[in-house]
Design a protein around this motif. Structure first.
Motif, short mmCIF file in Angstrom:
data_model
loop_
_atom_site.label_atom_id
_atom_site.label_comp_id
_atom_site.label_asym_id
_atom_site.label_seq_id
_atom_site.Cartn_x
_atom_site.Cartn_y
_atom_site.Cartn_z
N ASP A 257 0.87 -0.96 -0.17
CA ASP A 257 -0.13 0.30 0.44
C ASP A 257 0.76 1.30 0.06
OD1 ASP A 257 1.37 -0.48 2.98
OD2 ASP A 257 -0.58 0.36 3.65
N THR A 260 -0.67 2.67 -3.19
CA THR A 260 -2.58 2.48 -3.41
C THR A 260 -2.08 1.12 -3.61
OG1 THR A 260 -2.80 2.74 -5.30
CG2 THR A 260 -3.24 4.31 -3.85
N THR A 261 -2.54 -0.77 -3.41
CA THR A 261 -2.95 -1.26 -3.77
C THR A 261 -3.22 -1.64 -5.12
OG1 THR A 261 -3.12 -2.48 -1.05
CG2 THR A 261 -4.24 -4.27 -3.41
N ASP A 262 -3.70 -0.90 -5.55
CA ASP A 262 -4.93 -1.04 -7.28
C ASP A 262 -3.18 -1.14 -7.99
OD1 ASP A 262 -6.78 -1.80 -6.57
OD2 ASP A 262 -7.92 0.88 -6.83
N TRP A 289 -9.95 -5.70 0.75
CA TRP A 289 -8.19 -5.94 0.80
C TRP A 289 -8.24 -7.67 0.48
CZ3 TRP A 289 -3.83 -8.78 2.44
CH2 TRP A 289 -2.38 -8.28 2.39
N LYS A 292 -9.62 -9.01 -2.45
CA LYS A 292 -8.84 -8.26 -3.50
C LYS A 292 -7.37 -8.56 -4.26
CE LYS A 292 -8.84 -3.93 -4.60
NZ LYS A 292 -8.83 -2.49 -4.33
N ASN A 296 -6.85 -12.07 -7.30
CA ASN A 296 -5.13 -11.33 -8.16
C ASN A 296 -4.37 -12.52 -8.19
OD1 ASN A 296 -4.18 -9.13 -9.46
ND2 ASN A 296 -2.19 -10.26 -7.96
N ASP A 369 -3.81 3.49 1.07
CA ASP A 369 -5.07 2.72 0.93
C ASP A 369 -6.22 3.86 1.93
OD1 ASP A 369 -4.75 1.46 -1.16
OD2 ASP A 369 -3.91 -0.83 0.14
N ASN A 390 -3.15 7.37 -10.65
CA ASN A 390 -3.78 7.41 -10.60
C ASN A 390 -3.95 7.05 -12.35
OD1 ASN A 390 -5.08 7.93 -8.42
ND2 ASN A 390 -5.25 9.73 -8.45
N ILE A 393 -3.48 3.00 -13.05
CA ILE A 393 -4.14 2.31 -12.44
C ILE A 393 -5.26 2.87 -13.08
CG2 ILE A 393 -6.10 2.34 -10.97
CD1 ILE A 393 -4.14 3.19 -9.03
N GLY A 396 -4.32 1.04 -16.71
CA GLY A 396 -4.10 -0.61 -16.52
C GLY A 396 -2.92 -0.56 -16.53
#
Length: 397
Positions: A257, A260-262, A289, A292, A296, A369, A390, A393, A396
């Protein structure tokens, strides 16, 4: 009020400080860092007497050196290398790197500046000193110990009666009530229960012959923001690449994190997911979390039951039990539990941190997060970093 020395051994720190330090020693000796203290509690006031005592404790810290048996213990940790241990034989905390003073509003100003491979080691020592000095000089310390004793006995009783069924490590040295009290906590949890699998504190792991536990912290990923040739949204990639090159999968719980984890999951490739034994949660909703992360692993074709989810965000036993019950049949689950063990009395604990804020003159930040954990000295840089994260993300890749 004059206190006895708070830090009496340079092993009295978290294992992950040595883990990160070894990589930085081998790969980033050119990194200059600046670390800043913050107390997240509202209304906490320090006094001139407390700050003077903190400074005297820092003086004593900087007189310490690693002892022969301590270096030999570090050598027994299989992934710490001999050249790094020899460096530690020569290393000691340098007083000129630290300034600590009282602000006009009663808040504490504490800053560490120096080469990252040396300055980074101050974090845990300083937090131990600041926290213990504050509690000893602000409250009736003996009464706090009585309260903590009662609560520890209740926790041990509940574990042994089967109320709590999960494995955990003690992670609380940075915010401990005192060095003496943490010693009691680790000794009793490791000797009177069968659920405590180790401690982050290397000194106590050595003393009680239990496992020292830890991998890396946010500062390790943040460090890569200080290199202009590394794109900001790809610092997880470069940090994990250096980590794997150093440890070859032998020291492998990844922290998700920092940005961010994304974003982390964009860099957590099939190779990484196979090479790391698991991942650590330190902010945001633990259930969201974990779902997710498991999704993954499944997307990558990896059985989540072969991987560990380590939870370490402001946990108590009741919260950990709920998380354990939710995930235990889907993956390996473990916990790092800190302040709830090391400083649990009738007085609220301090939420104090010392965070890396600049590398080689460039601002760095942790996004997390949980927006409340964000800490950055430069608002313009923070927004730029958010935009970079951002955007990546969004696309992608």
């Amino acid at each position: 009020m004059k206190l006895d020395p708070i830090v009496i051994s340079l092993l009295d720190t978290d294992l992950y400080k040595f883990n990160m330090n070894q990589v930085i020693f081998h790969k980033h000796t050119d990194a200059e860092g600046e670390y800043y203290f913050k107390c997240r509690n509202e209304g906490i006031v320090f006094t001139e007497e407390i700050v003077n005592e903190i400074n005297e404790q820092i003086d004593h810290l900087c007189s310490l050196r690693f002892k022969k048996d301590e270096l030999n213990y570090l050598r027994s940790i299989r992934f710490l290398k001999n050249d790094y241990i020899e460096f530690l034989r020569l290393w000691h905390p340098i007083r000129d790197y630290v300034t600590c003073s009282l602000n006009e509003d009663g808040t504490l100003n504490c800053v560490v500046k120096g080469p990252c491979f040396s300055a980074m080691q101050f974090e845990i020592y300083l937090l131990e000193i600041i926290n213990e000095t504050y509690f000893r000089m602000t409250y009736d310390y003996e009464e706090l110990v009585k309260q903590a004793r009662r609560r520890l006995d209740e926790k041990i009783k509940a574990i042994n009666e089967g109320k709590y069924t999960f494995p955990f490590a003690e992670f609380g040295c940075r915010r401990r009530l005192s060095r003496e009290w943490l010693d009691v906590v680790v000794r009793e949890l490791s000797q009177k229960t069968n659920k405590c699998v180790g401690t982050s504190n290397v000194y106590l792991a050595k003393k009680y012959n239990i496992k020292p536990i830890g991998t890396y912290a946010h500062e390790f990923v943040q460090l890569y923001q200080g290199y202009p040739n590394i794109p900001l949204a790809y610092t997880n990639h470069y940090a994990m690449k250096d980590w794997f090159a150093e440890y070859q999968g032998d020291n492998g719980i990844a922290l998700t994190d920092t940005l961010t984890t994304d974003l982390f999951l964009l860099d957590f490739t099939l190779l990484d997911a196979n090479c790391y034994s698991g991942v650590r949660h330190d902010s945001g909703d633990p259930f969201v979390w974990g779902d997710k992360i498991i999704a993954n692993y499944e997307k990558l074709g990896i059985d989540p039951k072969t991987k560990t989810l380590l939870f370490s965000d402001s946990l108590n036993f009741d919260k950990a039990q709920k998380i354990y019950d939710y995930f235990k049949d889907r993956c390996r689950v473990s916990f790092g539990i800190g302040t709830f063990l090391s400083n649990d009395s009738d007085i609220p604990s301090l939420n104090i941190v010392i965070k890396l804020q600049k590398v080689n003159g460039h601002p760095v930040a942790k996004l997390s997060d949980n927006i409340g954990k964000t800490m950055c000295l430069d608002d313009e840089y923070l927004q730029y970093l958010r935009n970079a994260v951002n955007y990546r993300i969004k696309i992608g890749k």
